[in-house]
Design a protein around this motif. Structure first.
Motif, PDB file in Angstrom:
ATOM      1  N   ILE A   1      25.920 -16.616  29.151  1.00  0.00           N
ATOM      2  CA  ILE A   1      27.006 -16.815  28.183  1.00  0.00           C
ATOM      3  C   ILE A   1      28.311 -16.901  28.969  1.00  0.00           C
ATOM      4  CG2 ILE A   1      28.283 -15.821  26.236  1.00  0.00           C
ATOM      5  CD1 ILE A   1      25.688 -14.222  25.599  1.00  0.00           C
TER       6      ILE A   1
ATOM      7  N   LEU B   1      26.828 -20.491  25.054  1.00  0.00           N
ATOM      8  CA  LEU B   1      25.677 -20.748  25.917  1.00  0.00           C
ATOM      9  C   LEU B   1      26.032 -21.852  26.912  1.00  0.00           C
ATOM     10  CD1 LEU B   1      22.686 -20.856  23.390  1.00  0.00           C
ATOM     11  CD2 LEU B   1      23.416 -18.968  24.853  1.00  0.00           C
TER      12      LEU B   1
ATOM     13  N   VAL C   1      25.175 -15.695  19.239  1.00  0.00           N
ATOM     14  CA  VAL C   1      26.037 -15.440  20.401  1.00  0.00           C
ATOM     15  C   VAL C   1      27.499 -15.418  19.955  1.00  0.00           C
ATOM     16  CG1 VAL C   1      26.892 -16.434  22.574  1.00  0.00           C
ATOM     17  CG2 VAL C   1      24.427 -16.285  22.137  1.00  0.00           C
TER      18      VAL C   1
ATOM     19  N   VAL D   1      16.510 -10.946  20.019  1.00  0.00           N
ATOM     20  CA  VAL D   1      17.655 -11.538  20.719  1.00  0.00           C
ATOM     21  C   VAL D   1      18.570 -10.403  21.172  1.00  0.00           C
ATOM     22  CG1 VAL D   1      19.623 -13.114  20.519  1.00  0.00           C
ATOM     23  CG2 VAL D   1      17.486 -13.616  19.293  1.00  0.00           C
ATOM     24  N   GLN D   2      18.641 -10.201  22.487  1.00  0.00           N
ATOM     25  CA  GLN D   2      19.480  -9.141  23.051  1.00  0.00           C
ATOM     26  C   GLN D   2      20.667  -9.797  23.765  1.00  0.00           C
ATOM     27  OE1 GLN D   2      17.940  -7.148  26.501  1.00  0.00           O
ATOM     28  NE2 GLN D   2      18.924  -5.206  26.018  1.00  0.00           N
ATOM     29  N   ILE D   3      21.864  -9.518  23.269  1.00  0.00           N
ATOM     30  CA  ILE D   3      23.071 -10.143  23.824  1.00  0.00           C
ATOM     31  C   ILE D   3      23.857  -9.062  24.562  1.00  0.00           C
ATOM     32  CG2 ILE D   3      25.154 -11.477  23.268  1.00  0.00           C
ATOM     33  CD1 ILE D   3      23.657 -12.181  20.555  1.00  0.00           C
TER      34      ILE D   3
ATOM     35  N   SER E   1      28.278 -12.252  18.056  1.00  0.00           N
ATOM     36  CA  SER E   1      28.284 -11.033  18.882  1.00  0.00           C
ATOM     37  C   SER E   1      29.649 -10.773  19.531  1.00  0.00           C
ATOM     38  CB  SER E   1      27.249 -11.148  19.996  1.00  0.00           C
ATOM     39  OG  SER E   1      27.712 -12.015  21.018  1.00  0.00           O
TER      40      SER E   1
ATOM     41  N   ASN F   1      16.349 -16.100  29.718  1.00  0.00           N
ATOM     42  CA  ASN F   1      17.657 -15.463  29.914  1.00  0.00           C
ATOM     43  C   ASN F   1      18.697 -16.550  30.035  1.00  0.00           C
ATOM     44  OD1 ASN F   1      18.242 -12.425  30.924  1.00  0.00           O
ATOM     45  ND2 ASN F   1      16.061 -12.904  30.923  1.00  0.00           N
TER      46      ASN F   1
ATOM     47  N   VAL G   1      22.176 -13.745  27.225  1.00  0.00           N
ATOM     48  CA  VAL G   1      21.338 -13.481  26.058  1.00  0.00           C
ATOM     49  C   VAL G   1      19.884 -13.542  26.503  1.00  0.00           C
ATOM     50  CG1 VAL G   1      21.668 -15.897  25.297  1.00  0.00           C
ATOM     51  CG2 VAL G   1      20.648 -14.241  23.732  1.00  0.00           C
TER      52      VAL G   1
END
Lengths: 143, 143, 143
Positions: free
Chosen positions: B109, B114, B29, B137-139, B32, B106, B39
């Motif tokens: 952020i 987090l 995170v 992991v999709q941010i 990114s 889910n 996330v």
């Protein structure tokens, strides 16, 4: 961010059932032209559920048997007692299992496609069948 | 909206196991540079699961024992019977528990971090161990 | 994409309880002015849970009884044994159920409103009551 709304209709004559609707979700994602984002598959009903697992009818029977061990259809429920005589409301087992399996799944979209793993399908779990269901599909992201 | 993709590899020699991977998620995170967003930690496998709970190995044993009460490894399953003799496919218990614990979490952020509570860790639940796992992991969000 | 943060405080004197907080979520969504997007209702605690189901106190008793069958308060837990004598830590049942019911729900927002179905309410499930809880509400989307 683009937001696209779609619906998928589901119907099971069987009272307890698992149905694979991955292809419908896939085609709606392609139609949306969203390339990077997420699809929120949201179940607006309280006696069926959505999950992600394998496309295997033998396994689906195992799922339904395990769910029945947690909350049997013929259990002793306050909700059912209140609605005694109303056959469509004898469904506390289905409400309980909805809270455990979950109402929705959030699937990532990458390069215009679902990122499902090899053995993953999007499954509709009917726990109180014979009702027409409408699953909400919300597709969000960048084109 | 920015969308960043990462992967985390997990491996458990133990057949049933819980592993804390919060720090890996936190560092992805930060990397990114997404400051406000979400996330989506998405498990593309069907016999392990992801959840959020406390970093306490005693509790993890309680989790695994409770899960075993719901769906014992040595249960009587249609899926396992179909694949009799294939030791890697004797895993209906793991499929069942995946549908109950869930495939993804889910996490919000906020200000680049987090928003986990004091006792929250991101937990990988292996239910069919000895397999190499890849967590997606999709941010997503604003920088 | 706009991101709005809110909090909802919950308190149950009852040790096990279900409470409907749909109206609070609805009013925060309206206040946010987000028209198309999602609200992530995130529980930063590990011994209570959030789900979506019917506003029916009889059903809520069924939920709590079913959860108690899965993980009884007076079970034999490693976590509780470690903290023997600390009454506030005799709560492994609540941790287990949190991992099954789930920490968060993602509700779609369409035309400025939640897309909840006719029988859906947002439910707070207290499993270790007498504690002050703070639920995080993250509203994301387009105005």
């Amino acid at each position: 961010m683009k937001v696209v709304w779609e619906e998928i209709e589901m119907y099971s004559e069987e009272y307890l059932n698992v149905m694979d609707f991955t292809e419908k979700v896939m085609s709606l994602v392609i139609k949306s032209k969203v390339k990077e984002g997420v699809v929120n598959i949201f179940n607006p009903h309280v006696t069926c559920a959505i999950c992600v697992n394998e496309d295997d009818p033998d396994l689906w029977q195992d799922l339904l048997e395990a769910y029945q061990k947690i909350a049997p259809v013929k259990g002793n429920y306050h909700h059912n007692a209140k609605y005694r005589g109303m056959s469509r409301e004898q469904n506390a087992h289905a409400h309980i299992l909805n809270t455990l399996i979950g109402s929705a799944v959030n699937l990532p979209i990458r390069q215009g496609k679902l990122t499902l793993g090899t053995w993953q399908s999007v499954l509709f779990v009917e726990l109180d069948g014979g009702k027409h269901r409408r699953i909400l599909v919300q597709i969000m992201g960048e084109e």
